[in-house]
Write an enzyme that holds these catalytic residues in place. Structure first.
Site, PDB file in Angstrom:
ATOM      1  N   TRP A  53       0.824  -0.892   0.164  1.00 36.37           N
ATOM      2  CA  TRP A  53       0.145  -0.057  -0.057  1.00 36.37           C
ATOM      3  C   TRP A  53       0.890   1.314   0.058  1.00 36.37           C
ATOM      4  O   TRP A  53       1.860   1.342   0.655  1.00 36.37           O
ATOM      5  CB  TRP A  53      -0.780  -0.051   1.181  1.00 36.37           C
ATOM      6  CG  TRP A  53      -1.801   1.310   1.412  1.00 36.37           C
ATOM      7  CD1 TRP A  53      -2.973   1.782   0.617  1.00 36.37           C
ATOM      8  CD2 TRP A  53      -1.467   2.423   2.325  1.00 36.37           C
ATOM      9  NE1 TRP A  53      -3.302   2.819   1.048  1.00 36.37           N
ATOM     10  CE2 TRP A  53      -2.284   3.406   2.163  1.00 36.37           C
ATOM     11  CE3 TRP A  53      -0.613   2.665   3.086  1.00 36.37           C
ATOM     12  CZ2 TRP A  53      -2.318   4.692   2.777  1.00 36.37           C
ATOM     13  CZ3 TRP A  53      -0.388   3.759   4.040  1.00 36.37           C
ATOM     14  CH2 TRP A  53      -1.343   4.718   3.630  1.00 36.37           C
ATOM     15  N   ASP A  99     -15.984  12.664  -1.726  1.00 35.39           N
ATOM     16  CA  ASP A  99     -15.214  11.287  -1.453  1.00 35.39           C
ATOM     17  C   ASP A  99     -16.093  10.567  -0.236  1.00 35.39           C
ATOM     18  O   ASP A  99     -17.026  11.019  -0.017  1.00 35.39           O
ATOM     19  CB  ASP A  99     -13.821  11.376  -1.028  1.00 35.39           C
ATOM     20  CG  ASP A  99     -12.978  10.203  -1.219  1.00 35.39           C
ATOM     21  OD1 ASP A  99     -12.819   9.166  -0.586  1.00 35.39           O
ATOM     22  OD2 ASP A  99     -12.240  10.088  -2.578  1.00 35.39           O
ATOM     23  N   ASP A 100     -15.208   9.671   0.415  1.00 34.80           N
ATOM     24  CA  ASP A 100     -16.168   8.926   1.414  1.00 34.80           C
ATOM     25  C   ASP A 100     -16.861   9.770   2.566  1.00 34.80           C
ATOM     26  O   ASP A 100     -16.320  10.497   2.721  1.00 34.80           O
ATOM     27  CB  ASP A 100     -14.720   7.805   1.986  1.00 34.80           C
ATOM     28  CG  ASP A 100     -15.610   6.692   2.856  1.00 34.80           C
ATOM     29  OD1 ASP A 100     -16.935   6.582   3.136  1.00 34.80           O
ATOM     30  OD2 ASP A 100     -14.622   5.973   3.138  1.00 34.80           O
ATOM     31  N   ARG A 133     -10.451  -3.186   7.479  1.00 37.82           N
ATOM     32  CA  ARG A 133     -10.931  -1.595   7.715  1.00 37.82           C
ATOM     33  C   ARG A 133     -12.468  -2.006   8.283  1.00 37.82           C
ATOM     34  O   ARG A 133     -13.378  -1.229   7.916  1.00 37.82           O
ATOM     35  CB  ARG A 133     -10.801  -1.038   6.547  1.00 37.82           C
ATOM     36  CG  ARG A 133     -10.965   0.302   6.491  1.00 37.82           C
ATOM     37  CD  ARG A 133     -10.967   1.069   5.204  1.00 37.82           C
ATOM     38  NE  ARG A 133     -10.519   2.444   5.221  1.00 37.82           N
ATOM     39  CZ  ARG A 133     -11.067   3.597   4.456  1.00 37.82           C
ATOM     40  NH1 ARG A 133     -12.030   3.306   3.495  1.00 37.82           N
ATOM     41  NH2 ARG A 133     -10.543   4.614   4.404  1.00 37.82           N
ATOM     42  N   LYS A 150     -15.944   7.724  -8.612  1.00 40.38           N
ATOM     43  CA  LYS A 150     -14.777   6.984  -8.052  1.00 40.38           C
ATOM     44  C   LYS A 150     -15.080   5.606  -7.533  1.00 40.38           C
ATOM     45  O   LYS A 150     -15.715   5.670  -6.383  1.00 40.38           O
ATOM     46  CB  LYS A 150     -13.934   7.913  -7.263  1.00 40.38           C
ATOM     47  CG  LYS A 150     -12.662   7.023  -6.515  1.00 40.38           C
ATOM     48  CD  LYS A 150     -11.918   8.187  -5.670  1.00 40.38           C
ATOM     49  CE  LYS A 150     -10.872   7.537  -4.662  1.00 40.38           C
ATOM     50  NZ  LYS A 150     -10.341   8.721  -3.855  1.00 40.38           N
ATOM     51  N   TRP A 151     -14.818   4.566  -8.216  1.00 41.62           N
ATOM     52  CA  TRP A 151     -15.209   3.311  -7.738  1.00 41.62           C
ATOM     53  C   TRP A 151     -13.925   2.425  -6.661  1.00 41.62           C
ATOM     54  O   TRP A 151     -13.135   1.898  -7.501  1.00 41.62           O
ATOM     55  CB  TRP A 151     -15.656   2.350  -8.876  1.00 41.62           C
ATOM     56  CG  TRP A 151     -16.064   0.949  -8.642  1.00 41.62           C
ATOM     57  CD1 TRP A 151     -15.549  -0.013  -7.807  1.00 41.62           C
ATOM     58  CD2 TRP A 151     -17.469   0.298  -9.154  1.00 41.62           C
ATOM     59  NE1 TRP A 151     -16.249  -1.136  -7.861  1.00 41.62           N
ATOM     60  CE2 TRP A 151     -17.489  -1.002  -8.448  1.00 41.62           C
ATOM     61  CE3 TRP A 151     -18.622   0.870  -9.771  1.00 41.62           C
ATOM     62  CZ2 TRP A 151     -18.538  -1.831  -8.860  1.00 41.62           C
ATOM     63  CZ3 TRP A 151     -19.777   0.042 -10.123  1.00 41.62           C
ATOM     64  CH2 TRP A 151     -19.578  -1.182  -9.480  1.00 41.62           C
ATOM     65  N   ASP A 152     -14.397   2.646  -5.398  1.00 39.58           N
ATOM     66  CA  ASP A 152     -13.327   1.974  -4.523  1.00 39.58           C
ATOM     67  C   ASP A 152     -13.448   0.666  -4.300  1.00 39.58           C
ATOM     68  O   ASP A 152     -14.769  -0.012  -4.253  1.00 39.58           O
ATOM     69  CB  ASP A 152     -13.281   3.122  -3.502  1.00 39.58           C
ATOM     70  CG  ASP A 152     -11.995   3.099  -3.004  1.00 39.58           C
ATOM     71  OD1 ASP A 152     -11.021   2.295  -3.061  1.00 39.58           O
ATOM     72  OD2 ASP A 152     -11.831   4.108  -2.146  1.00 39.58           O
ATOM     73  N   MET A 153     -12.357  -0.009  -3.838  1.00 42.81           N
ATOM     74  CA  MET A 153     -12.432  -1.179  -3.199  1.00 42.81           C
ATOM     75  C   MET A 153     -11.389  -1.555  -2.152  1.00 42.81           C
ATOM     76  O   MET A 153     -10.265  -1.442  -2.476  1.00 42.81           O
ATOM     77  CB  MET A 153     -12.066  -2.118  -4.425  1.00 42.81           C
ATOM     78  CG  MET A 153     -12.677  -3.959  -4.231  1.00 42.81           C
ATOM     79  SD  MET A 153     -11.250  -4.651  -3.134  1.00 42.81           S
ATOM     80  CE  MET A 153     -11.771  -6.337  -3.498  1.00 42.81           C
ATOM     81  N   ASP A 174      -2.480   5.741  -2.959  1.00 47.21           N
ATOM     82  CA  ASP A 174      -2.825   6.782  -2.022  1.00 47.21           C
ATOM     83  C   ASP A 174      -1.703   7.715  -1.465  1.00 47.21           C
ATOM     84  O   ASP A 174      -1.943   8.631  -0.916  1.00 47.21           O
ATOM     85  CB  ASP A 174      -3.492   5.906  -0.952  1.00 47.21           C
ATOM     86  CG  ASP A 174      -4.849   5.585  -0.644  1.00 47.21           C
ATOM     87  OD1 ASP A 174      -5.547   6.107  -1.793  1.00 47.21           O
ATOM     88  OD2 ASP A 174      -5.139   4.845  -0.221  1.00 47.21           O
TER      89      ASP A 174
HETATM   90  C1  GLA Z   1      -9.203   4.732  -0.231  1.00 43.68           C
HETATM   91  C2  GLA Z   1      -9.197   5.378  -1.666  1.00 43.68           C
HETATM   92  C3  GLA Z   1      -8.672   6.845  -1.087  1.00 43.68           C
HETATM   93  C4  GLA Z   1     -10.118   7.413  -0.397  1.00 43.68           C
HETATM   94  C5  GLA Z   1     -10.451   6.451   0.690  1.00 43.68           C
HETATM   95  C6  GLA Z   1     -11.863   6.695   1.362  1.00 43.68           C
HETATM   96  O1  GLA Z   1      -8.245   4.251   0.322  1.00 43.68           O
HETATM   97  O2  GLA Z   1      -7.820   4.932  -2.168  1.00 43.68           O
HETATM   98  O3  GLA Z   1      -8.518   7.840  -2.056  1.00 43.68           O
HETATM   99  O4  GLA Z   1     -11.398   7.497  -1.413  1.00 43.68           O
HETATM  100  O5  GLA Z   1     -10.380   5.172   0.402  1.00 43.68           O
HETATM  101  O6  GLA Z   1     -12.205   5.769   2.483  1.00 43.68           O
END
Ligand code: GLA
Length: 732
Positions: free
Chosen positions: A200, A367-368, A444, A477-480, A549
């Site tokens: 990471w 974002d989140d 997480r 932005k599709w996150d995982m 990140d």
């Molecule tokens: C991941 C993404 C970040 C951000 C966070 C939000 O880590 O890579 O850019 O969107 O999630 O929880």
């Protein structure tokens, strides 16, 4: 581009503009690898390279040594259980519990065009006449399994695309325990292996090691392509550089578990394989059913890594990425993650949008933290309804306000996840991937949704789609954010649990396919805890992927160098963030952060309402640079000039227009040196006889001088300083 079969010599020849790939049929039965490399027009004399001439091992002549034959034959697609003890591509179990498979040549077909793979991302030709596909059919009569080995080439590319389709033509079930996509058997030439490894915030660093006797594995069993090891492998002859040496590379168009291996055998042959990781994998193949492996892209270069890189970049831009944004400027975005984390509301976001607009930023990405009761990362994944405490009046009110400030609007989702603390989990605990009786491990504080279950795919998709239908949203932005563990599905039965990891990936692809179909103008950016799913599979759905990140300009040099080794710059999600950097604490000049981010999609990740006037002025300047240079960065040819990873002092890369009319050079001096010399930089890819004016000084150079002798980058006694040099072709 051409594919032909020489009936008499029993040889297939697959040609691209500069390469040939030759397959031979030995003993009328065994499909073997003869040659991969620089193009050969006349194949006279090549057949013995299949090594069947090396008696006493030819089975038709000497059946008593058949196993020795199997263990030395250069197989096009290796199978296990019949004497080849090197890495197999195919392991099959029968209902009787036996494991053996031997494929014999049955026939072939040469098709115009490049067929798509159902449910999987795959390369494509814009017109059928511009691609050709060879399908070689082999069969194991004993178990009724047919394998169709597929090879496609494009008129304008030196890449070779491979995949395999397995069909059960028998009357009993078959259990596929391993089905890789490609294999290349060659003689060992003291190869060095190049891989992309990391963690990471340190994704895809270039790692080299000698390929000695035995198996050298690169893999992921995490359910995604991963931060740690990348679905890419290259073998290089000794002394390979950017410009010279032979390179054999494989890259997987897939986003889940994978393995890539180089194996040196007892007789100094090298086998390279790539495909879905067999660990935990099993696919039940019912009579008449088929299984399709994902595609592997093979690239051969006899002009070092640089040519390999440009072959991948062009292939992905021309034959993999479908988004309408591929050849368009992406809106310069500002993302509130590093600006606010979970602590935001409509007022704060609108204030950011208002200030951003003044400096030339074009889109706000929320974002989140906008849904459920998510004020930290403990809860609410799966509950995709707007938190009206943070966003009073709902999402549409916020979007309208941001739009009134003159910015487009984008939003973050993590659709594949479920928090134990969510309404969704309380309603449907069985939707989480887990093993009955075993408390699933959290990462997480979240679990992963079971995407092998059709109603889960429908639910997760509808959550995203209904939000997108509710307001004017331009970007997702599709996150995982976690890897898979505790592999169990309440939907699959005991015999099909081994299908879960692959079905999960197919579920992701299905959702993203629906998304880009229903919202064709949406700009989709994939992401996974930074860059854990930056792979060719995701590029089929999204033209850009968040690279890491880690937004520190210096760490990014290594990450972006490794990423750009295969993927076009236009795909690399790269933003300028605030300092001290949130991940590594480093302080770098604002300009350097901008120059590094300009090598990617470009945007900001900071609280613009709080930064200094000086930084604000820099943003105004940088957004203009983006408009000026992005078409070149997006469409041009990428050349690596120098690597900080190697020299520990400075980094330098260049993008040259396809018509060689201009070049942009980015130079980053990471460590200043105690001397008074300017540094000489030699460029690449220019027209030797043309003249180029350096825009910043007006100085004119011939292409030959810039490429052979170089130009001087004046000394600068600051660590982390950077400069851009723009050369434009002139008539002088
Ligand atoms: C991941 C993404 C970040 C951000 C966070 C939000 O880590 O890579 O850019 O969107 O999630 O929880």
């Amino acid at each position: 581009m051409n594919i032909r079969f020489d009936e008499q010599k029993q040889l297939f020849q697959i040609n691209t503009e500069h390469t040939s790939y030759v397959i031979g049929i030995a003993d009328g039965k065994y499909v073997g690898h003869v040659y991969y490399g620089r193009k050969i027009e006349d194949l006279t004399g090549i057949y013995p390279l299949l090594r069947t001439g090396e008696a006493p091992f030819v089975p038709s002549v000497n059946m008593r040594e058949k196993c020795s034959f199997a263990d030395t034959f250069p197989a096009e697609y290796s199978t296990s259980g019949v004497g080849d003890y090197r890495e197999s591509c195919l392991d099959v179990r029968t209902t009787g519990g036996h494991r053996a498979c031997e494929l014999s040549f049955e026939g072939y077909e040469i098709l115009e065009g490049k067929p798509a793979l159902a449910g999987l991302p795959s390369t494509f030709a814009k017109e059928a006449g511009r691609a050709k596909t060879l399908e070689i059919t082999c069969k194991d009569e004993c178990i009724g399994l047919k394998a169709v080995l597929s090879y496609s080439v494009f008129e304008d590319s030196d890449a070779l695309i491979r995949s395999v389709r397995l069909i059960n033509e028998g009357t009993e079930k078959l259990y596929i325990e391993k089905a890789l996509s490609a294999c290349i058997d060659m003689d060992d030439e003291n190869f060095e292996m190049l891989a992309l490894t990391g963690s990471w915030a340190r994704e895809r660093h270039m790692t080299k090691c000698p390929v000695t006797y035995g198996r050298h594995l690169i893999s992921s069993t995490k359910g995604e392509s991963s931060h740690q090891e990348h679905p890419f492998l290259a073998l290089m002859t000794e002394g390979t550089t950017q410009d010279q040496g032979e390179v054999y590379a494989m890259n997987f168009i897939y986003s889940g578990n994978f393995m890539a291996m180089a194996q040196v055998s007892q007789f100094n042959s090298v086998r390279m394989v790539m495909g879905i990781h067999p660990e935990g994998f099993e696919w039940t193949l019912n009579p008449n059913a088929s299984f399709q492996t994902p595609e592997v892209v093979c690239v051969y270069s006899d002009e070092g890594l640089g040519k390999m890189t440009r072959t991948f970049h062009d292939l992905y831009r021309e034959h993999l990425i479908r988004s309408p944004y591929l050849h368009k400027k992406r809106p310069i975005l500002i993302n509130n993650w590093e600006a606010t984390y979970f602590d935001f509301d409509t007022e704060k976001l609108v204030a950011i949008a208002r200030e951003a607009k003044k400096d030339g930023i074009e889109m706000l990405v929320m974002d989140d933290g906008w849904f459920g009761h998510r004020n930290n990362d403990d809860s609410s994944l799966g509950d995709w309804f707007v938190n009206e405490e943070k966003l009073p009046g709902g999402l549409k009110t916020l979007v309208d306000k941001v739009k009134a400030e003159g910015l487009a609007f984008g939003i973050w989702f993590e659709p594949e996840m479920i928090s134990p603390d969510s309404e969704l989990y309380r309603r449907h605990p069985e939707w989480a991937i887990q093993i009955p009786g075993r408390a699933p491990g959290m990462s997480r504080a979240q679990y992963v949704l079971d995407l092998s279950r059709p109603e889960v795919v429908d639910y997760a998709y509808e959550c995203v789609a209904s939000i997108l239908r509710s307001a004017d949203i331009s970007y997702v932005k599709w996150d995982m954010n976690r890897q898979l563990t505790d592999i169990g599905s309440a939907y699959l039965d005991a015999h099909t649990q081994g299908e879960l990891m692959h079905r999960y990936v197919l579920g992701v692809y299905e959702m993203q396919e629906r998304l880009v179909t229903e919202f064709p103008d949406l700009l989709l950016e994939n992401c996974s805890g930074g860059g854990a799913r930056f792979d060719a599979g995701m590029l089929y759905y999204s033209p850009q992927i968040w690279c890491s990140d880690d937004t520190d300009a210096i760490e990014r040099l290594a990450i972006q160098e490794g990423t750009a080794l295969i993927y076009p710059l236009s795909c690399m999600g790269a933003h300028v963030s605030d300092c001290p950097n949130h991940t590594v604490g480093r302080i770098t000049p604002f300009m350097t952060r901008g120059h590094v981010a300009l090598a990617g999609t470009f945007g900001y990740e900071l609280d613009i309402t709080k930064i200094s006037e000086g930084d604000r002025d820099a943003i105004k300047f940088q957004t203009k640079l983006y408009h000026k240079y992005h078409p070149l960065v997006r469409e041009g040819d990428y050349y690596r000039i120098a690597s900080y990873q190697q020299n520990h002092l400075y980094d330098c890369w260049e993008v040259v227009a396809k018509d060689r009319s201009e070049a942009l050079v980015t130079f980053v001096q990471v460590m200043s040196e105690p001397n008074f010399k300017s540094r000489k930089i030699r460029l690449k890819g220019l027209e030797p006889k043309a003249s180029y004016r350096l825009e910043e000084t007006g100085d004119v150079y011939s292409g030959d001088v810039l490429m052979r002798a170089g130009f001087l980058v004046r000394r600068d006694h600051r660590d982390f300083s950077s400069r851009l040099f723009h050369f434009v072709k002139t008539e002088e």
